[in-house]
Design a protein around this motif. Structure first.
Motif, mmCIF file in Angstrom:
data_model
loop_
_atom_site.group_PDB
_atom_site.id
_atom_site.type_symbol
_atom_site.label_atom_id
_atom_site.label_comp_id
_atom_site.label_asym_id
_atom_site.label_seq_id
_atom_site.Cartn_x
_atom_site.Cartn_y
_atom_site.Cartn_z
ATOM 1 N N GLU A 152 0.771 -19.410 -1.096
ATOM 2 C CA GLU A 152 1.106 -17.990 -1.214
ATOM 3 C C GLU A 152 1.231 -17.586 -2.675
ATOM 4 O O GLU A 152 0.854 -16.469 -3.055
ATOM 5 C CB GLU A 152 2.393 -17.681 -0.455
ATOM 6 N N MET A 155 -2.264 -17.133 -4.017
ATOM 7 C CA MET A 155 -2.882 -15.916 -3.491
ATOM 8 C C MET A 155 -2.309 -14.684 -4.186
ATOM 9 O O MET A 155 -3.041 -13.742 -4.503
ATOM 10 C CB MET A 155 -2.679 -15.822 -1.979
ATOM 11 N N TYR A 178 -3.321 -15.021 2.483
ATOM 12 C CA TYR A 178 -3.102 -16.462 2.419
ATOM 13 C C TYR A 178 -3.370 -17.098 3.782
ATOM 14 O O TYR A 178 -4.074 -18.116 3.875
ATOM 15 C CB TYR A 178 -1.679 -16.771 1.971
#
Length: 280
Positions: A152, A155, A178
């Motif tokens: 995450e 991303m 993600y």
């Protein structure tokens, strides 16, 4: 959310043995929309705000390219311009579309130019957004996007490269993209496309400038002035190469032109495709 309720999944058509996922809306002259190459990208992620606007006047069609989204991945796929363009041409054949307007975003812009070069009679007008169709040095932004490793945090960093308006980067968008990037098979195919060193993969997407200069198609070239993934200079060069082209630059806009400037972008593209003036 169940798979059947997932808005990223539309219709499916076989293309040379590859089940190809695509979205379709509206009726009229066809407009093919080709997405970019970000991790976890789908046609829906790129074009969810554009398809409804185009559907008012056109038959808007947005496929997931080979190796992306919900289009089937086949064993032994060798990702590259030949595969991607052949898949697009075969997709048009499968839908019975002889000639279409083409809108290409970034990586999709490179595919659009290559399609026009290799199959000039299949393409009517071109809209090229932040397109990677001409030579330029690999940017830190594009290198980061193509070098993405799933998390995450990574991303969120990728999304930051895309958007000029950071308020667009919500935790929900980051989490959604993600999760998309870690679906079974997704990162494996993505990592196989652009391994380091990455300049060679960018160069492999190019159409030779002398061939671009011979394209007769009317073209609208669109770029965000503050794009940190594909430099504005790439679109300026395309504008000089394409004799029948117009260039529109959005200020306070990064690589997400169709998202950061949705209303203006949709009006600009619609007016261009509907225009019946000289050179139509």
């Amino acid at each position: 959310m169940s798979e059947t309720a997932n808005p990223e999944i539309g219709r499916s058509v076989p293309v040379a043995g590859r089940a190809t996922n695509y979205l379709e809306a509206g009726a009229g002259a066809p407009v093919l929309l080709l997405h970019g190459s970000g991790p976890g990208v789908t046609a829906y992620a790129n074009w969810r705000l554009t398809l409804p606007a185009l559907a008012v006047h056109f038959r808007a069609i947005a496929p997931d390219a080979a190796g992306f989204g919900y289009t089937q991945r086949l064993p032994g796929d060798a990702y590259g311009l030949d595969l991607w363009v052949d898949h697009i041409a075969g997709f048009l054949d499968a839908l019975g579309i002889g000639r279409t307007h083409v809108i290409g975003n970034s990586f999709g812009g490179a595919l659009a130019v290559a399609l026009a070069d290799r199959h000039p009679d299949r393409v009517d007008r071109l809209v090229l957004m932040g397109s990677a169709a001409v030579d330029f040095p690999m940017t830190p932004g594009l290198d980061a996007v193509w070098g993405y490793e799933p998390s995450e945090e990574n991303m969120a960093a990728i999304m930051d490269w895309f958007a000029h308006d950071r308020t667009l980067i919500t935790p929900e968008i980051v989490r959604s993209r993600y999760q998309a990037s870690i679906r079974p098979g997704y990162h494996e195919s993505y990592a196989a496309m652009f391994p380091a060193p990455r300049q060679r993969h960018l160069n492999a997407l190019l159409t030779p400038p002398e061939r671009i200069a011979r394209l007769p198609h009317r073209a609208l070239i669109v770029h965000g002035r503050d794009d940190r993934v594909i430099p504005l200079e790439a679109s300026v060069r395309l504008h000089h190469l394409l004799a029948a082209s117009d260039l529109h630059v959005f200020g306070n806009c990064g690589h997400w032109t169709q998202i950061e400037k949705t209303g203006a972008f949709n009006r600009l593209v619609t007016d261009f495709l509907l225009d019946q003036g000289d050179g139509a």
